[in-house]
Structure formats: C-alpha cells, structure tokens
Design a protein around this motif. Structure first.
Motif, PDB file in Angstrom:
ATOM      1  N   PRO A 191       0.927  -1.139   0.085  1.00 30.12           N
ATOM      2  CA  PRO A 191       0.122  -0.132   0.065  1.00 30.12           C
ATOM      3  C   PRO A 191       0.848   1.136  -0.142  1.00 30.12           C
ATOM      4  O   PRO A 191       2.033   1.320   0.319  1.00 30.12           O
ATOM      5  N   THR A 192       0.601   2.251  -0.745  1.00 31.65           N
ATOM      6  CA  THR A 192       1.121   3.517  -0.757  1.00 31.65           C
ATOM      7  C   THR A 192       1.578   4.151   0.756  1.00 31.65           C
ATOM      8  O   THR A 192       0.700   4.058   1.525  1.00 31.65           O
ATOM      9  N   LEU A 193       2.771   4.231   0.936  1.00 34.08           N
ATOM     10  CA  LEU A 193       3.021   4.865   2.232  1.00 34.08           C
ATOM     11  C   LEU A 193       3.232   6.257   2.201  1.00 34.08           C
ATOM     12  O   LEU A 193       3.350   6.865   1.041  1.00 34.08           O
ATOM     13  N   MET A 194       2.883   7.022   3.247  1.00 36.26           N
ATOM     14  CA  MET A 194       2.631   8.463   3.313  1.00 36.26           C
ATOM     15  C   MET A 194       4.337   8.990   2.813  1.00 36.26           C
ATOM     16  O   MET A 194       5.229   8.614   2.861  1.00 36.26           O
ATOM     17  N   VAL A 197      11.220   3.810   5.328  1.00 42.17           N
ATOM     18  CA  VAL A 197      12.099   3.815   3.941  1.00 42.17           C
ATOM     19  C   VAL A 197      12.610   2.842   3.613  1.00 42.17           C
ATOM     20  O   VAL A 197      12.798   2.379   2.549  1.00 42.17           O
ATOM     21  N   CYS A 198      13.619   2.160   4.474  1.00 39.96           N
ATOM     22  CA  CYS A 198      14.368   0.965   4.164  1.00 39.96           C
ATOM     23  C   CYS A 198      13.442  -0.186   3.872  1.00 39.96           C
ATOM     24  O   CYS A 198      14.089  -0.933   3.151  1.00 39.96           O
ATOM     25  N   GLY A 199      12.340  -0.041   4.513  1.00 37.13           N
ATOM     26  CA  GLY A 199      11.510  -1.355   4.328  1.00 37.13           C
ATOM     27  C   GLY A 199      11.133  -1.337   2.604  1.00 37.13           C
ATOM     28  O   GLY A 199      10.577  -2.259   2.139  1.00 37.13           O
ATOM     29  N   LEU A 200      11.196  -0.262   1.794  1.00 36.58           N
ATOM     30  CA  LEU A 200      10.915  -0.239   0.348  1.00 36.58           C
ATOM     31  C   LEU A 200      12.003  -1.104  -0.522  1.00 36.58           C
ATOM     32  O   LEU A 200      11.882  -1.065  -1.735  1.00 36.58           O
ATOM     33  N   PHE A 201      13.169  -1.271   0.334  1.00 34.52           N
ATOM     34  CA  PHE A 201      13.887  -1.954  -0.349  1.00 34.52           C
ATOM     35  C   PHE A 201      13.741  -3.636   0.051  1.00 34.52           C
ATOM     36  O   PHE A 201      13.814  -3.974   0.890  1.00 34.52           O
ATOM     37  N   VAL A 202      13.519  -4.515  -1.267  1.00 33.74           N
ATOM     38  CA  VAL A 202      13.257  -5.565  -1.072  1.00 33.74           C
ATOM     39  C   VAL A 202      14.442  -6.412  -0.857  1.00 33.74           C
ATOM     40  O   VAL A 202      15.409  -6.489  -1.220  1.00 33.74           O
ATOM     41  N   GLY A 238      14.737 -24.952  -7.544  1.00 35.79           N
ATOM     42  CA  GLY A 238      13.270 -24.521  -8.240  1.00 35.79           C
ATOM     43  C   GLY A 238      12.465 -23.807  -7.503  1.00 35.79           C
ATOM     44  O   GLY A 238      11.356 -23.436  -8.133  1.00 35.79           O
ATOM     45  N   GLU A 239      12.529 -23.481  -6.212  1.00 30.62           N
ATOM     46  CA  GLU A 239      11.546 -22.963  -5.180  1.00 30.62           C
ATOM     47  C   GLU A 239      11.822 -21.317  -5.246  1.00 30.62           C
ATOM     48  O   GLU A 239      12.948 -21.044  -5.568  1.00 30.62           O
ATOM     49  N   ALA A 240      10.699 -20.607  -5.204  1.00 29.66           N
ATOM     50  CA  ALA A 240      11.012 -19.322  -5.080  1.00 29.66           C
ATOM     51  C   ALA A 240      11.306 -18.851  -3.606  1.00 29.66           C
ATOM     52  O   ALA A 240      11.039 -19.403  -2.686  1.00 29.66           O
ATOM     53  N   PRO A 241      11.824 -17.781  -3.533  1.00 26.00           N
ATOM     54  CA  PRO A 241      12.504 -17.179  -2.261  1.00 26.00           C
ATOM     55  C   PRO A 241      11.311 -16.563  -1.449  1.00 26.00           C
ATOM     56  O   PRO A 241      10.537 -15.851  -1.931  1.00 26.00           O
ATOM     57  N   LEU A 242      11.483 -16.421  -0.455  1.00 22.79           N
ATOM     58  CA  LEU A 242      10.584 -15.530   0.754  1.00 22.79           C
ATOM     59  C   LEU A 242      11.238 -14.124   0.736  1.00 22.79           C
ATOM     60  O   LEU A 242      12.302 -14.129   0.802  1.00 22.79           O
ATOM     61  N   VAL A 243      10.402 -13.268   0.536  1.00 24.73           N
ATOM     62  CA  VAL A 243      10.948 -11.750   0.351  1.00 24.73           C
ATOM     63  C   VAL A 243      10.099 -10.995   1.638  1.00 24.73           C
ATOM     64  O   VAL A 243       9.063 -11.364   1.902  1.00 24.73           O
ATOM     65  N   PHE A 244      10.989  -9.822   1.942  1.00 21.06           N
ATOM     66  CA  PHE A 244      10.541  -8.774   2.711  1.00 21.06           C
ATOM     67  C   PHE A 244      10.442  -7.516   1.991  1.00 21.06           C
ATOM     68  O   PHE A 244      11.492  -7.196   1.270  1.00 21.06           O
ATOM     69  N   TYR A 245       9.003  -6.945   2.127  1.00 22.37           N
ATOM     70  CA  TYR A 245       9.004  -5.597   1.551  1.00 22.37           C
ATOM     71  C   TYR A 245       7.751  -4.803   2.337  1.00 22.37           C
ATOM     72  O   TYR A 245       6.654  -5.391   2.732  1.00 22.37           O
ATOM     73  N   ALA A 246       8.281  -3.656   2.752  1.00 19.74           N
ATOM     74  CA  ALA A 246       7.229  -2.675   3.222  1.00 19.74           C
ATOM     75  C   ALA A 246       6.693  -3.276   4.430  1.00 19.74           C
ATOM     76  O   ALA A 246       5.442  -3.238   4.844  1.00 19.74           O
TER      77      ALA A 246
END
Length: 182
Positions: free
Chosen positions: A5-8, A24-29, A156-164
């Motif tokens: 969702p859009t951050l302020m 802000v750093c949370g916007l880096f995947v 062959g599996e996709a990774p778990l990622v962290f974003y926002a």
C-alpha cells in the motif's frame, strides 16, 4: 508479491527519526534468512533480512545482528553460523524464529552440517560460515563470515521476500525457473 500500500510522503533531514528510516528502508526488497548456530549442545536461530555477500575470493558474507539479540552470546561462543535462505512456503518458519522466545526448532527438520552447526533441512539454500570479523555498527554488530560449506536442498522454489513490513513471495513471472538435471 504485489506492491505494498502507498506509504505516506516521507522527507526528513538530520536528525533522522528511526521509525521513518525503518519505513523507507522497508521499501528495499530483501530476501529472508534464518541465521542458526549452536554452542554447548544447544541450537538457536533468528530471522534476519540484513544479509549480503561481500567477496567471492575469499568467499565472505555478512549479516547484521542487534547487540541485545538472544543469539549474540551463542554466536560468539560457536565461532560460526549458518545462513538459511527461506523459500516462499516458509513464512511461518520465519515468524517462528523472529520472536523473542523462538519456537523455530520445534517441529523444524534440521541437521548438522560438516562443521557441526545446524542447517535447516528444508531451506531453499544454505551457507555455513566461520566468523572472521565483528564490526560495531550502531546498535547492531556486523558479522562477517567465511563460507566453508554451501548447499541448495530445494532447487526450483521461489524465495521468501520482505517488502514494506510484509513477508511474501515473488510474483510468478519473477520466480526462478526449475533447473533441469544436466
């Protein structure tokens, strides 16, 4: 993982508010890992997304660990650690290791690698390292390790990622293709 969702609107100059920096750093995947270690017959681990490779020759990686982390003392005693890369299906595992009183090793298959350190058996991939340097970095320490063992148990599996502030999977178009045996 779809867009967050859009951050302020965020704009600050010195001094920087720690909550704003975190947003802000949370916007880096980043990828999601569980760092595991063992000492005195006890294994423990913690969820970390502050991981990166440093050098190919020699093979060095680093991660950052809060100085008050429950893992810090055990990591110092063991002299090494394993970086376990999590797959998209391991979000529950990431949360289990993230708690102050982790439940991570309960019902989690793991084995000892060649160094005797714990490796999560169902991790996407792993790197086992000997600690070669610890640098102060504010309220964290920067732990540098030399890779002494690696493996890819779940190809062959996709990774778990962290974003926002959220854990999730990559969109299927971005997921790596399955590797064919050669």
């Amino acid at each position: 993982m779809s867009a967050a969702p859009t951050l302020m609107h965020e704009h600050q100059t010195h001094p920087i508010d720690s909550r704003a920096l975190r947003r802000v750093c949370g916007l880096f995947v980043t990828g999601v890992t569980v760092i595991t270690t063992a000492a005195d017959g006890r294994a423990d681990g913690t969820t970390v997304n502050s991981f990166t490779s440093v050098s190919l020759d020699p093979p060095l990686v680093l991660f950052c660990l809060h100085r008050r982390s429950r893992l810090h003392e055990m990591l110092t005693a063991s002299g090494g650690f394993t970086v376990n890369f999590l797959s998209e299906r391991q979000e529950k595992l990431a949360r289990a290791f993230a708690g102050r009183r982790p439940e991570g090793f309960q019902d989690t298959p793991y084995h000892e690698g060649s160094t005797g350190l714990p490796v999560l058996s169902e991790a996407l991939a792993f790197l086992t390292c000997t600690t070669v340097a610890v640098h102060a970095g504010g309220d964290h320490d920067i732990i540098v390790g030399e890779v002494v063992e690696l493996g890819v148990p779940q190809q062959g599996e996709a990774p778990l990622v962290f974003y926002a502030g959220a854990l999730g999977a990559l969109d299927s178009e971005l997921a790596p293709p399955s590797r064919q045996a050669s």
